[in-house]
Motif scaffolding. Sequence first.
Motif, PDB file in Angstrom:
ATOM      1  N   VAL A  45       8.037 138.846 -20.395  1.00 21.22           N
ATOM      2  CA  VAL A  45       8.358 137.422 -20.544  1.00 21.22           C
ATOM      3  C   VAL A  45       7.744 136.627 -19.393  1.00 21.22           C
ATOM      4  O   VAL A  45       7.177 135.547 -19.598  1.00 21.22           O
ATOM      5  CB  VAL A  45       9.887 137.222 -20.590  1.00 21.22           C
ATOM      6  CG1 VAL A  45      10.236 135.736 -20.539  1.00 21.22           C
ATOM      7  CG2 VAL A  45      10.452 137.839 -21.862  1.00 21.22           C
ATOM      8  N   TRP A  46       7.831 137.160 -18.179  1.00 26.15           N
ATOM      9  CA  TRP A  46       7.171 136.506 -17.045  1.00 26.15           C
ATOM     10  C   TRP A  46       5.665 136.440 -17.259  1.00 26.15           C
ATOM     11  O   TRP A  46       5.031 135.415 -17.011  1.00 26.15           O
ATOM     12  CB  TRP A  46       7.486 137.265 -15.755  1.00 26.15           C
ATOM     13  CG  TRP A  46       8.768 136.853 -15.104  1.00 26.15           C
ATOM     14  CD1 TRP A  46       9.739 136.053 -15.645  1.00 26.15           C
ATOM     15  CD2 TRP A  46       9.223 137.226 -13.805  1.00 26.15           C
ATOM     16  NE1 TRP A  46      10.775 135.909 -14.768  1.00 26.15           N
ATOM     17  CE2 TRP A  46      10.497 136.604 -13.628  1.00 26.15           C
ATOM     18  CE3 TRP A  46       8.711 138.008 -12.795  1.00 26.15           C
ATOM     19  CZ2 TRP A  46      11.235 136.766 -12.465  1.00 26.15           C
ATOM     20  CZ3 TRP A  46       9.437 138.175 -11.625  1.00 26.15           C
ATOM     21  CH2 TRP A  46      10.690 137.548 -11.465  1.00 26.15           C
ATOM     22  N   GLU A  49       4.149 133.708 -19.263  1.00 25.98           N
ATOM     23  CA  GLU A  49       4.032 132.384 -18.675  1.00 25.98           C
ATOM     24  C   GLU A  49       2.587 132.062 -18.301  1.00 25.98           C
ATOM     25  O   GLU A  49       2.191 130.889 -18.259  1.00 25.98           O
ATOM     26  CB  GLU A  49       4.901 132.282 -17.412  1.00 25.98           C
ATOM     27  CG  GLU A  49       6.398 132.318 -17.663  1.00 25.98           C
ATOM     28  CD  GLU A  49       7.198 132.149 -16.377  1.00 25.98           C
ATOM     29  OE1 GLU A  49       6.571 131.761 -15.346  1.00 25.98           O
ATOM     30  OE2 GLU A  49       8.419 132.381 -16.394  1.00 25.98           O
ATOM     31  N   SER A  50       1.792 133.097 -18.017  1.00 24.37           N
ATOM     32  CA  SER A  50       0.414 132.892 -17.569  1.00 24.37           C
ATOM     33  C   SER A  50      -0.636 133.307 -18.588  1.00 24.37           C
ATOM     34  O   SER A  50      -1.751 132.778 -18.574  1.00 24.37           O
ATOM     35  CB  SER A  50       0.169 133.676 -16.266  1.00 24.37           C
ATOM     36  OG  SER A  50       0.950 133.180 -15.210  1.00 24.37           O
ATOM     37  N   ARG A 108       7.466 136.724 -28.215  1.00 23.26           N
ATOM     38  CA  ARG A 108       7.148 135.298 -28.340  1.00 23.26           C
ATOM     39  C   ARG A 108       8.266 134.548 -29.046  1.00 23.26           C
ATOM     40  O   ARG A 108       8.458 133.342 -28.826  1.00 23.26           O
ATOM     41  CB  ARG A 108       5.839 135.115 -29.113  1.00 23.26           C
ATOM     42  CG  ARG A 108       4.591 135.650 -28.411  1.00 23.26           C
ATOM     43  CD  ARG A 108       3.379 135.432 -29.274  1.00 23.26           C
ATOM     44  NE  ARG A 108       3.557 136.009 -30.596  1.00 23.26           N
ATOM     45  CZ  ARG A 108       2.744 135.784 -31.639  1.00 23.26           C
ATOM     46  NH1 ARG A 108       1.726 134.954 -31.505  1.00 23.26           N
ATOM     47  NH2 ARG A 108       2.972 136.365 -32.804  1.00 23.26           N
ATOM     48  N   ARG A 224      -2.873 130.333 -17.405  1.00 22.07           N
ATOM     49  CA  ARG A 224      -2.261 129.413 -16.437  1.00 22.07           C
ATOM     50  C   ARG A 224      -1.512 130.261 -15.418  1.00 22.07           C
ATOM     51  O   ARG A 224      -0.352 130.628 -15.626  1.00 22.07           O
ATOM     52  CB  ARG A 224      -1.309 128.449 -17.142  1.00 22.07           C
ATOM     53  CG  ARG A 224      -1.981 127.535 -18.164  1.00 22.07           C
ATOM     54  CD  ARG A 224      -0.961 126.652 -18.883  1.00 22.07           C
ATOM     55  NE  ARG A 224      -0.051 127.461 -19.687  1.00 22.07           N
ATOM     56  CZ  ARG A 224      -0.304 127.833 -20.944  1.00 22.07           C
ATOM     57  NH1 ARG A 224      -1.431 127.464 -21.532  1.00 22.07           N
ATOM     58  NH2 ARG A 224       0.571 128.573 -21.603  1.00 22.07           N
ATOM     59  N   THR A 226       0.686 131.701 -12.643  1.00 26.64           N
ATOM     60  CA  THR A 226       1.892 131.378 -11.891  1.00 26.64           C
ATOM     61  C   THR A 226       2.336 132.631 -11.153  1.00 26.64           C
ATOM     62  O   THR A 226       1.875 133.741 -11.446  1.00 26.64           O
ATOM     63  CB  THR A 226       3.026 130.911 -12.819  1.00 26.64           C
ATOM     64  OG1 THR A 226       3.410 132.022 -13.667  1.00 26.64           O
ATOM     65  CG2 THR A 226       2.592 129.739 -13.687  1.00 26.64           C
ATOM     66  N   HIS A 228       5.268 134.076 -11.274  1.00 25.29           N
ATOM     67  CA  HIS A 228       5.951 134.931 -12.246  1.00 25.29           C
ATOM     68  C   HIS A 228       4.947 135.652 -13.132  1.00 25.29           C
ATOM     69  O   HIS A 228       5.095 136.853 -13.424  1.00 25.29           O
ATOM     70  CB  HIS A 228       6.898 134.100 -13.115  1.00 25.29           C
ATOM     71  CG  HIS A 228       8.206 133.823 -12.463  1.00 25.29           C
ATOM     72  ND1 HIS A 228       9.184 133.025 -13.044  1.00 25.29           N
ATOM     73  CD2 HIS A 228       8.726 134.229 -11.284  1.00 25.29           C
ATOM     74  CE1 HIS A 228      10.237 132.970 -12.245  1.00 25.29           C
ATOM     75  NE2 HIS A 228       9.978 133.686 -11.174  1.00 25.29           N
ATOM     76  N   GLY A 229       3.942 134.937 -13.608  1.00 26.41           N
ATOM     77  CA  GLY A 229       2.968 135.530 -14.506  1.00 26.41           C
ATOM     78  C   GLY A 229       2.216 136.676 -13.864  1.00 26.41           C
ATOM     79  O   GLY A 229       2.011 137.733 -14.477  1.00 26.41           O
ATOM     80  N   LEU A 279      15.894 136.340 -15.641  1.00 29.03           N
ATOM     81  CA  LEU A 279      15.589 135.308 -16.629  1.00 29.03           C
ATOM     82  C   LEU A 279      16.726 134.311 -16.837  1.00 29.03           C
ATOM     83  O   LEU A 279      16.543 133.316 -17.538  1.00 29.03           O
ATOM     84  CB  LEU A 279      15.227 135.955 -17.977  1.00 29.03           C
ATOM     85  CG  LEU A 279      14.087 136.975 -17.954  1.00 29.03           C
ATOM     86  CD1 LEU A 279      13.889 137.570 -19.352  1.00 29.03           C
ATOM     87  CD2 LEU A 279      12.794 136.353 -17.449  1.00 29.03           C
TER      88      LEU A 279
END
Length: 306
Positions: A45-46, A49-50, A108, A224, A226, A228-229, A279
């Motif tokens: 899930v992290w 994010e990217s 997703r 993108r 981050t 977290h990503g 999370l």
Amino acid sequence: MTAQDSATRPTSIAVTAPPAQGAGGGTLLALLGVVAFSLTFPSTVWGLESFGPWSLVAVRSTLAALIAGAFLVARRVPVPDRRHWGGLAVVAGGVVLGFPLLTTLALRTSTTSHAAVVVGLLPLTTAAFAAVRTGRRPSRAFWAAALAGAAVVAVFTLQQSGGGLSAGDPYLFGALLVCAAGYTEGGRLARVMPGWQVIGWALVLCLPAAVAGSAVALAAEPVRLTAHGVIGLVWVAAGSTFFGLYVWYRGMAAIGIARASQLQLAQPLLTLVWSVLLLGEPLSAAAPLAAGAVLVCIAVTQRTGS
């Protein structure tokens, strides 16, 4: 045979069995694998994010394969015999590519709590695959405890997700089947070569497809970056895919596929804990009761053996 014949005859390199591991040590290794796996869904899930789902899986596999390849080269590990490559292909398709891709696509639209139903049913499915593949038949007490544990996990995780099915469920059930096949074949191979070599060669086998997939997916999906990503990507590559599978296959070789698989009954509950901590997902008051029931079922499967 003459001395000259002996000198000119090609030699084959046999893969030797790994050194024996005690039952206690094997259980500990398998448990370390379960802890590593329990972080996979929150880390995914992290990572999402990217990265897009296809990019995340392709880059994850590429990084894990490079780590594995470096270890194999550094240790000068001989190439496995031809007869083992079919099994390694099953491990690669099920554990390295199939399960990560299908679960990433599912996450997703599914929460980590709902997706945990996959690993909740995975121990029972793996034990069934192992019984068919290896011919070993666990006792009735083992099956009863395994079924009870699977039922507890399934009811709890479905209750956590509202009791309904999600759009990601077809991906999740597909992931369940391919992962059970990969675990079973990998556990069988870990009896004739060290567990880290099983996952190492399976990862290397996937490297060409992973590199090509990374190039295509990264060009097609937005990136993108981050914190977290990046952390999520690093963990699913180095933690879940390499380290987790390394200790997991060593544990399975020591205590048997069926017994090791039942330790994964604890994985969904651990995943729920990580989901709360990492999370911010809610955790119901029923979690401690479910955890206690699952631990009882695990204890029974370990005592009855396989």
